[in-house]
Every structure is written in structure tokens, then in C-alpha cells.
Design an enzyme around this catalytic site. Structure first.
Site, PDB file in Angstrom:
ATOM      1  N   TYR A 268     -29.327  16.792 -23.721  1.00 35.40           N
ATOM      2  CA  TYR A 268     -29.813  17.666 -22.655  1.00 35.40           C
ATOM      3  C   TYR A 268     -29.094  19.005 -22.730  1.00 35.40           C
ATOM      4  O   TYR A 268     -28.056  19.111 -23.396  1.00 35.40           O
ATOM      5  CB  TYR A 268     -29.680  17.008 -21.272  1.00 35.40           C
ATOM      6  CG  TYR A 268     -28.307  16.542 -20.881  1.00 35.40           C
ATOM      7  CD1 TYR A 268     -27.457  17.364 -20.158  1.00 35.40           C
ATOM      8  CD2 TYR A 268     -27.871  15.267 -21.223  1.00 35.40           C
ATOM      9  CE1 TYR A 268     -26.204  16.937 -19.790  1.00 35.40           C
ATOM     10  CE2 TYR A 268     -26.603  14.821 -20.867  1.00 35.40           C
ATOM     11  CZ  TYR A 268     -25.780  15.662 -20.155  1.00 35.40           C
ATOM     12  OH  TYR A 268     -24.533  15.239 -19.790  1.00 35.40           O
ATOM     13  N   HIS A 318     -24.831  17.983 -26.267  1.00 37.99           N
ATOM     14  CA  HIS A 318     -25.487  19.289 -26.371  1.00 37.99           C
ATOM     15  C   HIS A 318     -25.501  19.703 -27.836  1.00 37.99           C
ATOM     16  O   HIS A 318     -24.568  19.426 -28.568  1.00 37.99           O
ATOM     17  CB  HIS A 318     -24.718  20.349 -25.582  1.00 37.99           C
ATOM     18  CG  HIS A 318     -24.442  19.960 -24.177  1.00 37.99           C
ATOM     19  ND1 HIS A 318     -25.432  19.537 -23.322  1.00 37.99           N
ATOM     20  CD2 HIS A 318     -23.298  19.915 -23.469  1.00 37.99           C
ATOM     21  CE1 HIS A 318     -24.894  19.262 -22.155  1.00 37.99           C
ATOM     22  NE2 HIS A 318     -23.596  19.473 -22.214  1.00 37.99           N
TER      23      HIS A 318
END
Ligand SMILES: *[C@@H]1O[C@H](CO)[C@@H](O)[C@H](O)[C@H]1NC(C)=O
Ligand SMILES: *[C@@H]1O[C@H](CO)[C@@H](O)[C@H](O)[C@H]1NC(C)=O
Ligand SMILES: *[C@@H]1O[C@H](CO)[C@@H](O)[C@H](O)[C@H]1NC(C)=O
Ligand SMILES: *[C@@H]1O[C@H](CO)[C@@H](O)[C@H](O)[C@H]1NC(C)=O
Ligand SMILES: *[C@@H]1O[C@H](CO)[C@@H](O)[C@H](O)[C@H]1NC(C)=O
Ligand SMILES: *[C@@H]1O[C@H](CO)[C@@H](O)[C@H](O)[C@H]1NC(C)=O
Length: 342
Positions: A268, A318
């Protein structure tokens, strides 16, 4: 002769009326800064707006270039969706099924924990209707500084430039005290999640990024009974943010950043890229400070020597490299400017 003068007077009266009415409505709609009601100031304000309008008649904003302008770069047009609403309010507080499922999966939440009830409870506490970011328009030129936490800010002397923006966005635990020369002293918006919360000055808007239902419940709790003190790490029971200073990042906007901008890279989006894409939607010009590594390739924060910083780049939560490719591409298209520091 008398006819002409009478006509002239009518036109003059009409223009005067227009000036006052326009000024009135412009300023009535403008709630972010307190406005004093001096006619002279209003006329000056108006003529400033008029000048901009004459200078850039077809722009969606009052700057010489506006980020939201399309038709200049296909790469940007494919990703930028101006109808996406960045902030949650009582009217847009629901998630489409796929968004809901994606968002629930982020923190491996199994139960749909009565999200609608949580939304309802939330908007009994925080303002439900105002969206100060929507007050953008053809007459406004909103310049924003998005300040990341990179060590490349050290000895940069960017402070004054940063403070010179209309909005200054900061994130997570970023302090300014003691670092003013390099990072500035002004903050208008601070993006956090419960685990990265820090107390803010009372005129700073907190933008909570909800990665799970509990983050929304934490806001409710922290503003009321203070029952939540732990998520996956200890979190503050109570926060001293005024309720009118609380804004909530829309979960659907997080998914939009993930789908459109990151093309599903990483698990995400990071707070950094979420701040950057938010700024594209709420600002007309964006300057980025404190993003990326320093000149030695270190990823530490400017306020500490944390050798483990940047570890996220390897964890796969990430995708730091892809995110930084997005920002450098935005800069290469002249949509934003990146100040690399040292
Ligand atoms: C833009 O976002 C809206 C929802 O806000 C969505 O309905 C629409 O399909 C999106 N457009 C594109 C091109 O993805
Ligand atoms: C969304 O999910 C609910 C329950 O799972 C279902 O009843 C509803 O039809 C779905 N809506 C759409 C648009 O798929
Ligand atoms: C939540 O509210 C939305 C409309 O605001 C509705 O479509 C949805 O079905 C509701 N979900 C649940 C679980 O009640
Ligand atoms: C916020 O308050 C501080 C004093 O606490 C002041 O120095 C600063 O100018 C204010 N910032 C804005 C943007 O109003
Ligand atoms: C949270 O509060 C409970 C009691 O309500 C306490 O037992 C616990 O130690 C607290 N946890 C933290 C991390 O402060
Ligand atoms: C971003 O990545 C693409 C392909 O992955 C590459 O072609 C492009 O040069 C990169 N852009 C920048 C600015 O690094």
C-alpha cells in the site's frame, strides 16, 4: 450629453455593485483565512482577482500553470482523476465493495466492523460537511510545500522558502522546533496515522490517514473517552487537537493512489506518496522538500540518526523506488518541483 453622463453613471454604479458583490461572495466562500471587512481591501482584493482572470482566462486556477490542467501530458492525464474526493465527509462516507475489501485487507482485518456505524459516530464528533480544500477556483493560485522527512533537509536552509507557501504539509513525527532554518516553522496540515501521531500546534489541521477501521475508532476514542491505547503498538489515549481541525483522508483515495499512481506496486502507499498525490488535487503549484535519500544515499530522518530508516524499502510494504519514480516523473513533466537538499 446628459444622457451619456447618466448612462456612464449607471455603468459605474453597476461596476461598483459588481465589485462589491463579487468580493463579497469570493470572500464569503473563503473561510481558511479570517477576513476583515474594509471596502478598500475588498476592492483591492477584487482587482487582484480581475487581473489574474484577464491574464490567464482559460486556466482552472490563477497561477501561470495549474497542476490540474489536462491535455499537456498523457502520462499525467491517464493517472489524474479530478473527480476523486481526497477527504471523507458525511456525504461521501461509504466505500464501494471492491474498495471496502481492499481497504479491509490492508491490515488483515477480517470482520467488517460496522464501518457505517463508525462513520456515523465519527461525524458526530468531527465536522461532517466542510471540505476546505474544495475552495479552489479560477481566481486562486494556491502554492503548496510538501515537506518529507529526509535527512537531505539538513543544512539545506530551505526554511524561509518553505514558509513562503500557502499550505505547508508535513507528515508523521516531523518536528519543526530546533530545525526552523532548514525545514521552516509553518505547518498548515499534518498527515498522520495513530501510530505516527504527534501533538500539533492548535492552528494546524491534522489529516488522519485511516489504514484500518480501528484508526477511525481511535479518533473517536481520542476525542472522547480515551478507551483505545493500543493498536499494534501503544498509541495516545487522548489528543489535544480541536475537533474542527480534524480531517480524514478518504480510504477510496488511498486506493486511487495505489491503483492509478502506483499501479499496484508495494502493498500500500506510503504517507509520503499519499501526501504528494493529495497535494496534486488540492494545490495549483507543488514544491517537494525532504523527499528521497541524502547525497550519501542515507534514508534517515532529518531529526535523528536512525540507521534502520529506509528498511521499509526492502520489506515490500511500500515500493520506495516506484514511488520515487512517480515523483521524479511528475517533476520531469513540470507538474511539481523537487528540491533535493544536500
Ligand atoms: C474517476 O473517479 C470516479 C469516482 O470518483 C470514477 O467514477 C471514474 O470512473 C474515474 N475515472 C477514471 C477514468 O478512472
Ligand atoms: C456489495 O456487496 C454486498 C454484500 O456482499 C452485496 O449485497 C451487493 O450486491 C454488492 N454490491 C455490488 C454493487 O456489487
Ligand atoms: C453502508 O451504507 C451504504 C450507503 O451509505 C450502503 O450502501 C451500505 O449497504 C451500508 N453497509 C452496511 C453494511 O450497512
Ligand atoms: C500558528 O500559530 C503560531 C503560534 O502558535 C503562529 O506563529 C503561526 O503564525 C500560526 N500559523 C498560521 C498559519 O496561522
Ligand atoms: C492500556 O490500558 C490498559 C488498561 O485500560 C492497561 O492495562 C495497559 O497497560 C495499557 N497499555 C498501554 C500500552 O499503555
Ligand atoms: C520510471 O520508470 C520507467 C520504467 O520503469 C522508466 O522508463 C523511467 O525512465 C523512470 N522515470 C524516471 C524519472 O526515473
Amino acid at each position: 450629453m446628459a444622457m451619456i453622463r447618466k448612462k456612464g453613471l449607471k455603468v459605474f454604479t453597476f461596476i461598483l455593485l459588481l465589485v462589491f458583490l463579487t468580493s463579497f461572495f469570493l470572500n464569503y466562500a473563503h473561510t481558511t483565512t479570517a477576513y476583515t471587512w474594509f471596502p478598500k481591501q475588498m476592492v483591492m482584493h477584487f482587482s487582484e482577482h480581475l487581473k489574474r482572470l484577464m491574464k490567464y482566462p482559460e486556466r482552472p486556477c490563477g497561477c501561470s500553470q495549474c497542476i490540474s490542467e489536462t491535455g499537456l501530458a498523457p502520462w499525467f492525464d491517464e493517472r489524474f482523476n479530478h473527480t476523486m474526493q481526497p477527504l471523507l465527509n458525511a456525504q461521501n462516507a461509504f466505500l464501494e465493495n471492491d474498495t471496502y475489501r481492499w481497504w479491509m485487507k490492508l491490515q488483515r482485518e477480517r470482520l467488517p466492523r460496522r464501518l457505517n456505524d463508525t462513520f456515523r459516530e465519527l461525524f458526530r464528533i468531527v465536522p461532517s460537511d466542510v471540505d476546505p480544500f474544495l475552495e479552489k477556483g479560477p481566481l486562486v493560485c494556491r502554492r503548496c510545500a510538501v515537506v518529507g522527512n529526509s535527512g537531505n533537509l539538513k543544512q539545506s536552509q530551505y526554511g524561509r522558502d518553505i514558509d513562503n507557501h500557502d499550505f505547508v504539509l508535513r507528515m508523521n513525527r516531523a518536528p519543526t522546533a530546533g530545525f526552523e532554518a532548514d525545514v521552516g516553522r509553518k505547518t498548515t496540515h499534518h498527515l498522520v496515522y495513530p501510530e505516527s501521531f504527534r501533538e500539533l500546534a492548535e492552528n494546524v489541521s491534522m489529516i488522519l490517514i485511516p489504514f484500518k477501521t480501528m484508526d477511525l475508532q481511535w479518533v473517536i476514542s481520542a476525542m472522547t473517552k480515551g478507551t483505545i491505547n493500543f493498536t499494534y503498538v501503544p498509541v495516545p489515549r487522548k489528543i489535544h487537537v480541536k475537533k474542527e481541525k480534524i480531517l480524514i483522508y478518504h480510504p477510496a483515495f488511498i486506493k486511487y493512489v495505489f491503483d492509478s499512481w502506483l499501479q499496484s506496486h508495494g502493498r500500500y502507499p506510503s504517507t509520503g506518496i499519499l501526501s504528494v498525490i493529495l497535494s496534486l488535487h488540492i494545490c495549483d503549484e507543488v514544491d517537494l522538500y525532504g523527499f528521497g535519500a541524502d547525497s550519501k544515499g542515507n534514508w534517515h530522518h532529518y531529526w535523528e540518526n536512525n540507521p534502520s530508516a529506509g528498511a521499509f524499502r526492502k520489506t515490500g510494504v511500500h515500493d520506495g523506488d516506484f514511488e520515487s519514480n512517480v515523483t521524479t516523473t511528475l517533476a520531469s513533466l513540470n507538474k511539481i518541483r523537487i528540491f533535493k537538499g544536500r
